[in-house]
Motif scaffolding. Structure first.
Motif, PDB file in Angstrom:
ATOM      1  N   ALA A 288       8.465  -0.523   4.036  1.00 62.47           N
ATOM      2  CA  ALA A 288       7.317   0.373   3.872  1.00 62.47           C
ATOM      3  C   ALA A 288       7.708   1.841   3.911  1.00 62.47           C
ATOM      4  O   ALA A 288       7.002   2.691   3.366  1.00 62.47           O
ATOM      5  CB  ALA A 288       6.266   0.084   4.946  1.00 62.47           C
ATOM      6  N   GLU A 289       8.846   2.142   4.573  1.00 67.23           N
ATOM      7  CA  GLU A 289       9.302   3.529   4.658  1.00 67.23           C
ATOM      8  C   GLU A 289      10.559   3.789   3.837  1.00 67.23           C
ATOM      9  O   GLU A 289      11.083   4.906   3.844  1.00 67.23           O
ATOM     10  CB  GLU A 289       9.596   3.902   6.120  1.00 67.23           C
ATOM     11  N   ALA A 290      11.047   2.788   3.126  1.00 66.43           N
ATOM     12  CA  ALA A 290      12.340   2.900   2.445  1.00 66.43           C
ATOM     13  C   ALA A 290      12.272   3.834   1.243  1.00 66.43           C
ATOM     14  O   ALA A 290      11.351   3.741   0.423  1.00 66.43           O
ATOM     15  CB  ALA A 290      12.815   1.526   1.991  1.00 66.43           C
ATOM     16  N   GLU A 291      13.245   4.727   1.138  1.00 68.43           N
ATOM     17  CA  GLU A 291      13.298   5.649   0.004  1.00 68.43           C
ATOM     18  C   GLU A 291      13.593   4.922  -1.301  1.00 68.43           C
ATOM     19  O   GLU A 291      13.241   5.413  -2.385  1.00 68.43           O
ATOM     20  CB  GLU A 291      14.347   6.731   0.261  1.00 68.43           C
ATOM     21  N   TRP A 292      14.262   3.763  -1.210  1.00 72.26           N
ATOM     22  CA  TRP A 292      14.610   3.016  -2.422  1.00 72.26           C
ATOM     23  C   TRP A 292      13.429   2.213  -2.979  1.00 72.26           C
ATOM     24  O   TRP A 292      13.540   1.621  -4.061  1.00 72.26           O
ATOM     25  CB  TRP A 292      15.804   2.093  -2.179  1.00 72.26           C
ATOM     26  N   ALA A 293      12.320   2.173  -2.256  1.00 75.86           N
ATOM     27  CA  ALA A 293      11.150   1.440  -2.719  1.00 75.86           C
ATOM     28  C   ALA A 293      10.132   2.398  -3.333  1.00 75.86           C
ATOM     29  O   ALA A 293       9.995   3.543  -2.916  1.00 75.86           O
ATOM     30  CB  ALA A 293      10.514   0.668  -1.564  1.00 75.86           C
ATOM     31  N   MET A 294       9.400   1.919  -4.323  1.00 75.83           N
ATOM     32  CA  MET A 294       8.412   2.726  -5.038  1.00 75.83           C
ATOM     33  C   MET A 294       7.170   2.912  -4.166  1.00 75.83           C
ATOM     34  O   MET A 294       6.668   1.949  -3.574  1.00 75.83           O
ATOM     35  CB  MET A 294       8.031   2.017  -6.339  1.00 75.83           C
ATOM     36  N   PRO A 295       6.635   4.128  -4.054  1.00 75.36           N
ATOM     37  CA  PRO A 295       5.387   4.319  -3.302  1.00 75.36           C
ATOM     38  C   PRO A 295       4.276   3.407  -3.827  1.00 75.36           C
ATOM     39  O   PRO A 295       4.104   3.250  -5.043  1.00 75.36           O
ATOM     40  CB  PRO A 295       5.067   5.797  -3.529  1.00 75.36           C
ATOM     41  N   LEU A 296       3.548   2.801  -2.907  1.00 75.85           N
ATOM     42  CA  LEU A 296       2.527   1.821  -3.271  1.00 75.85           C
ATOM     43  C   LEU A 296       1.481   2.403  -4.215  1.00 75.85           C
ATOM     44  O   LEU A 296       1.119   1.782  -5.218  1.00 75.85           O
ATOM     45  CB  LEU A 296       1.861   1.287  -2.004  1.00 75.85           C
ATOM     46  N   ASN A 297       0.983   3.597  -3.911  1.00 74.62           N
ATOM     47  CA  ASN A 297      -0.049   4.185  -4.762  1.00 74.62           C
ATOM     48  C   ASN A 297       0.463   4.447  -6.174  1.00 74.62           C
ATOM     49  O   ASN A 297      -0.261   4.244  -7.156  1.00 74.62           O
ATOM     50  CB  ASN A 297      -0.578   5.478  -4.140  1.00 74.62           C
TER      51      ASN A 297
END
Length: 248
Positions: free
Chosen positions: A193-202
């Protein structure tokens, strides 16, 4: 798929991508029925978002799926969209035979859950003039993550099944779409949920809502395309090595 005027059942939408997509579709003018295992979360969603309906369902339990499908069809006979959102992702060490316990749970939820839901709704949907089934795979269906092997394999299975389903329903009123998320900032895995490698949910759901009205096969945001087309691009092995490093 039309973007408004539907009645949509989304099992597995009590958090993360499922909940955010459900809220956006509700705001777009659809009737939304959210399904999930935890009654406290369903009650909170119903309280915080008046107008959204809820159904308790455990997609890993065949009898419970049958019960919930019957309830949805009786209470909401106009249901014309099914989004099979529920899924589990767990790390596995394949050198430890105990991995099979995780694997069985993920197969029950990620493969048999969607298939049971589709089996429960397909005759109902085919009888309607305009209906849609949306399955949910993953970029890892195409470029697997070594640290989550069963999850990646279950999503490959969903991709393959969806292609066959689309062909078999081609002469009916039911459209078949496959939502293919990249890593998104949710609680699917610890720290994601806080990972920089993951795309923001919104950002992810913004893009999905833009693509949804014109999609005919796969719903692919830009962030997932490197995984989706890695084999054609010739860099699948490099991406798999990077994913393995990412998960330790």
């Amino acid at each position: 798929m039309r973007i408004s005027g539907n009645t949509i059942f989304i099992p597995g939408a009590t958090s993360g991508i499922g909940l955010e997509l459900a809220l956006r579709l509700f705001d777009a003018g659809n009737r939304i029925i959210i399904g999930g295992r935890r009654t406290d979360m369903l009650a909170r969603i119903a309280r915080d978002h008046p107008g959204i309906e809820t159904i308790r369902i455990d997609v890993a339990d065949a009898d419970d799926v049958d019960r919930a499908v019957t309830e949805v069809r009786q209470r909401f006979p106009e249901t014309n969209v099914l989004i099979t959102m529920a899924g589990l992702m767990r790390s596995e060490d394949l050198s430890d035979p105990a991995f099979i316990q995780t694997a069985v749970t993920e197969v029950q939820t990620n493969i048999l859950g969607p298939l049971r839901l589709i089996a429960g709704f397909v005759e109902h949907l085919v009888a309607l003039p305009d209906a849609t089934i949306v399955t949910v795979s993953s970029g890892l269906a195409f470029t697997p993550m070594a640290g989550t092997p069963t999850y990646s394999a279950t999503k490959s299975a969903i991709h393959s099944f969806t292609d066959s389903l689309r062909i078999q329903l081609a002469d009916t009123s039911v459209g078949v779409l496959e939502l293919v998320p990249p890593a998104v900032q949710t609680d699917l895995m610890p720290g994601q949920a806080e990972a920089e490698w993951a795309m923001p949910l919104n950002d992810f759901v913004d893009e999905v809502m833009t693509l949804l009205p014109t999609a005919t096969r796969e719903i692919l945001v830009e962030n997932v395309k490197p995984l989706r087309f890695a084999e054609a691009a010739g860099n699948r092995d490099d991406l798999m090595a990077g994913l393995a490093h990412l998960t330790g």
